[in-house]
Motif scaffolding. Structure first.
Motif, PDB file in Angstrom:
ATOM      1  N   VAL A  92      11.248 -13.854   6.785  1.00  0.00           N
ATOM      2  CA  VAL A  92      10.079 -13.931   7.988  1.00  0.00           C
ATOM      3  C   VAL A  92       9.470 -15.412   8.011  1.00  0.00           C
ATOM      4  O   VAL A  92       8.957 -15.786   8.856  1.00  0.00           O
ATOM      5  CB  VAL A  92       8.833 -12.837   7.617  1.00  0.00           C
ATOM      6  CG1 VAL A  92       9.377 -11.581   7.580  1.00  0.00           C
ATOM      7  CG2 VAL A  92       8.421 -13.256   6.118  1.00  0.00           C
ATOM      8  N   SER A  93       9.936 -16.173   6.912  1.00  0.00           N
ATOM      9  CA  SER A  93       9.397 -17.563   6.701  1.00  0.00           C
ATOM     10  C   SER A  93      10.554 -18.661   7.534  1.00  0.00           C
ATOM     11  O   SER A  93      10.303 -19.391   8.359  1.00  0.00           O
ATOM     12  CB  SER A  93       9.069 -18.166   5.491  1.00  0.00           C
ATOM     13  OG  SER A  93      10.142 -17.679   4.393  1.00  0.00           O
ATOM     14  N   LEU A 101       8.641  -7.224   8.441  1.00  0.00           N
ATOM     15  CA  LEU A 101       9.442  -6.394   7.752  1.00  0.00           C
ATOM     16  C   LEU A 101       8.864  -5.541   6.729  1.00  0.00           C
ATOM     17  O   LEU A 101       7.965  -5.716   6.186  1.00  0.00           O
ATOM     18  CB  LEU A 101      10.790  -7.137   6.941  1.00  0.00           C
ATOM     19  CG  LEU A 101      11.612  -8.323   7.664  1.00  0.00           C
ATOM     20  CD1 LEU A 101      12.502  -8.894   6.835  1.00  0.00           C
ATOM     21  CD2 LEU A 101      12.567  -7.249   8.602  1.00  0.00           C
ATOM     22  N   THR A 102       9.379  -4.240   6.411  1.00  0.00           N
ATOM     23  CA  THR A 102       8.675  -3.440   5.641  1.00  0.00           C
ATOM     24  C   THR A 102       9.823  -2.952   4.522  1.00  0.00           C
ATOM     25  O   THR A 102      11.013  -2.684   4.932  1.00  0.00           O
ATOM     26  CB  THR A 102       8.269  -2.193   6.291  1.00  0.00           C
ATOM     27  OG1 THR A 102       9.251  -1.379   7.101  1.00  0.00           O
ATOM     28  CG2 THR A 102       6.999  -2.708   7.290  1.00  0.00           C
ATOM     29  N   GLN A 103       9.508  -2.457   3.299  1.00  0.00           N
ATOM     30  CA  GLN A 103      10.566  -2.035   2.477  1.00  0.00           C
ATOM     31  C   GLN A 103       9.731  -1.053   1.434  1.00  0.00           C
ATOM     32  O   GLN A 103       8.516  -1.314   0.960  1.00  0.00           O
ATOM     33  CB  GLN A 103      11.133  -3.019   1.474  1.00  0.00           C
ATOM     34  CG  GLN A 103      12.011  -2.862   0.502  1.00  0.00           C
ATOM     35  CD  GLN A 103      13.220  -1.987   0.759  1.00  0.00           C
ATOM     36  OE1 GLN A 103      13.761  -2.542   1.688  1.00  0.00           O
ATOM     37  NE2 GLN A 103      13.579  -0.855   0.336  1.00  0.00           N
ATOM     38  N   GLN A 160       0.780  -1.243  -0.041  1.00  0.00           N
ATOM     39  CA  GLN A 160      -0.012  -0.092   0.147  1.00  0.00           C
ATOM     40  C   GLN A 160       0.919   1.148  -0.028  1.00  0.00           C
ATOM     41  O   GLN A 160       1.820   1.399   0.731  1.00  0.00           O
ATOM     42  CB  GLN A 160      -0.757   0.047   1.110  1.00  0.00           C
ATOM     43  CG  GLN A 160      -2.197  -0.899   1.143  1.00  0.00           C
ATOM     44  CD  GLN A 160      -3.052  -0.802   2.201  1.00  0.00           C
ATOM     45  OE1 GLN A 160      -2.465  -0.351   3.519  1.00  0.00           O
ATOM     46  NE2 GLN A 160      -4.242  -1.130   2.293  1.00  0.00           N
ATOM     47  N   ASP A 161       0.696   2.152  -0.842  1.00  0.00           N
ATOM     48  CA  ASP A 161       0.921   3.493  -1.012  1.00  0.00           C
ATOM     49  C   ASP A 161       2.614   3.665  -1.123  1.00  0.00           C
ATOM     50  O   ASP A 161       3.510   4.166  -0.504  1.00  0.00           O
ATOM     51  CB  ASP A 161       0.899   4.206   0.224  1.00  0.00           C
ATOM     52  CG  ASP A 161      -0.671   4.391   0.649  1.00  0.00           C
ATOM     53  OD1 ASP A 161      -1.226   4.826  -0.670  1.00  0.00           O
ATOM     54  OD2 ASP A 161      -1.058   4.700   1.535  1.00  0.00           O
ATOM     55  N   GLY A 162       3.213   2.489  -1.944  1.00  0.00           N
ATOM     56  CA  GLY A 162       4.474   2.247  -2.212  1.00  0.00           C
ATOM     57  C   GLY A 162       5.336   1.672  -1.193  1.00  0.00           C
ATOM     58  O   GLY A 162       6.647   1.556  -1.109  1.00  0.00           O
ATOM     59  N   VAL A 163       4.578   1.256  -0.085  1.00  0.00           N
ATOM     60  CA  VAL A 163       5.375   0.209   0.972  1.00  0.00           C
ATOM     61  C   VAL A 163       4.962  -1.205   1.058  1.00  0.00           C
ATOM     62  O   VAL A 163       3.938  -1.367   1.151  1.00  0.00           O
ATOM     63  CB  VAL A 163       5.126   1.061   2.291  1.00  0.00           C
ATOM     64  CG1 VAL A 163       5.904   0.182   3.569  1.00  0.00           C
ATOM     65  CG2 VAL A 163       5.704   2.362   2.309  1.00  0.00           C
ATOM     66  N   MET A 164       5.902  -2.122   0.913  1.00  0.00           N
ATOM     67  CA  MET A 164       5.701  -3.339   0.990  1.00  0.00           C
ATOM     68  C   MET A 164       5.902  -3.878   2.544  1.00  0.00           C
ATOM     69  O   MET A 164       6.871  -3.619   3.140  1.00  0.00           O
ATOM     70  CB  MET A 164       6.624  -4.159  -0.077  1.00  0.00           C
ATOM     71  CG  MET A 164       6.622  -5.786   0.140  1.00  0.00           C
ATOM     72  SD  MET A 164       5.123  -6.431  -0.702  1.00  0.00           S
ATOM     73  CE  MET A 164       5.509  -6.034  -2.496  1.00  0.00           C
ATOM     74  N   THR A 165       4.814  -4.500   2.891  1.00  0.00           N
ATOM     75  CA  THR A 165       4.869  -5.172   4.321  1.00  0.00           C
ATOM     76  C   THR A 165       4.843  -6.647   4.221  1.00  0.00           C
ATOM     77  O   THR A 165       3.798  -7.071   3.690  1.00  0.00           O
ATOM     78  CB  THR A 165       3.876  -4.447   5.322  1.00  0.00           C
ATOM     79  OG1 THR A 165       3.809  -3.258   5.114  1.00  0.00           O
ATOM     80  CG2 THR A 165       4.131  -4.911   6.778  1.00  0.00           C
ATOM     81  N   VAL A 166       5.574  -7.294   4.840  1.00  0.00           N
ATOM     82  CA  VAL A 166       5.664  -8.942   4.936  1.00  0.00           C
ATOM     83  C   VAL A 166       5.673  -9.302   6.408  1.00  0.00           C
ATOM     84  O   VAL A 166       6.631  -8.881   7.274  1.00  0.00           O
ATOM     85  CB  VAL A 166       6.980  -9.383   4.154  1.00  0.00           C
ATOM     86  CG1 VAL A 166       6.868 -11.076   4.048  1.00  0.00           C
ATOM     87  CG2 VAL A 166       7.093  -8.761   2.640  1.00  0.00           C
ATOM     88  N   LYS A 167       4.705 -10.101   6.820  1.00  0.00           N
ATOM     89  CA  LYS A 167       4.394 -10.568   8.076  1.00  0.00           C
ATOM     90  C   LYS A 167       4.750 -11.869   8.097  1.00  0.00           C
ATOM     91  O   LYS A 167       4.064 -12.542   7.097  1.00  0.00           O
ATOM     92  CB  LYS A 167       3.274 -10.252   8.720  1.00  0.00           C
ATOM     93  CG  LYS A 167       3.120  -8.624   9.016  1.00  0.00           C
ATOM     94  CD  LYS A 167       1.705  -8.361   9.507  1.00  0.00           C
ATOM     95  CE  LYS A 167       1.645  -7.012   9.847  1.00  0.00           C
ATOM     96  NZ  LYS A 167       0.323  -6.601  10.479  1.00  0.00           N
TER      97      LYS A 167
END
Length: 189
Positions: free
Chosen positions: A84-85, A33-35, A20-27
């Motif tokens: 994260v995995s 982590l965010t990028q 969303q809004d140019g930010v990748m969030t991985v849980k």
């Protein structure tokens, strides 16, 4: 297009990905982590697959930069998904007589024959373990879900005593090969 950027990323079970809004969030089970991702790259997440495409509407004049971003962001997001995995692990070996390592929680204490011990506070996202067995070199085992952070911490620890080429003493990775030099006696013959 970048060859690496073309490859899709398959999302493993138990990992949630949001863009969303140019930010990748991985849980995932190991952490979050965010990028931020440059607007010159279009990211699509659907059916358990993340794909990256170059945005041809932006950066018309700088295609070389866009190609570089394509592979870069794909590699960064892939490292986030793997981190994260499964997580990342690095093992450092302390070679030298009198060199010692110990830890209490996330505080690492290094005795490297300086006039003082080096005490290093590690980030809370990292796990550290030290092993000191008789007749073996001490080991520092670092684990983290963030590959960039793990690499930076390993480089910092290694900078305290880099492996030297004559006797091989110092802090090195476990499978690292240190090129050895012969000393003065070999040159005199």
């Amino acid at each position: 297009m970048s060859r690496i950027g073309k490859l899709p990323i398959h999302i493993p079970a138990g990992v949630n990905v949001a863009f969303q809004d140019g930010v990748m969030t991985v849980k995932g089970p190991k952490g979050t982590l965010t990028q931020s991702i440059d607007p010159s790259i279009n990211v699509t997440v659907d059916n358990g697959v993340i794909s990256f495409e170059e945005n041809t509407e932006l950066l018309q004049d700088n295609t070389k930069q866009r190609h570089a971003f394509h592979g870069l962001y794909r590699a960064l997001v892939n490292n986030m998904v793997v981190g994260v995995s499964e997580g990342f692990k690095a093992e450092l070996e302390v070679v030298g007589v009198g060199y010692r390592v110990s830890n209490e929680g996330n505080v690492l204490k290094l005795d490297l024959l300086y006039s003082h011990s080096i005490v290093m506070q590690l980030p809370p996202e990292m796990k550290v373990e030290t092993k000191s067995e008789r007749n073996k070199n001490p080991l520092i085992i670092l684990e983290s879900c963030d590959k960039q952070l793990l690499g930076m911490v390993c480089a910092k620890i290694r900078s305290f005593r880099k492996p030297e080429p004559y006797k091989g003493k110092g802090i090195k990775f476990v499978n690292e090969v240190v090129r050895r030099k012969s000393g003065k006696s070999a040159a005199a013959k």
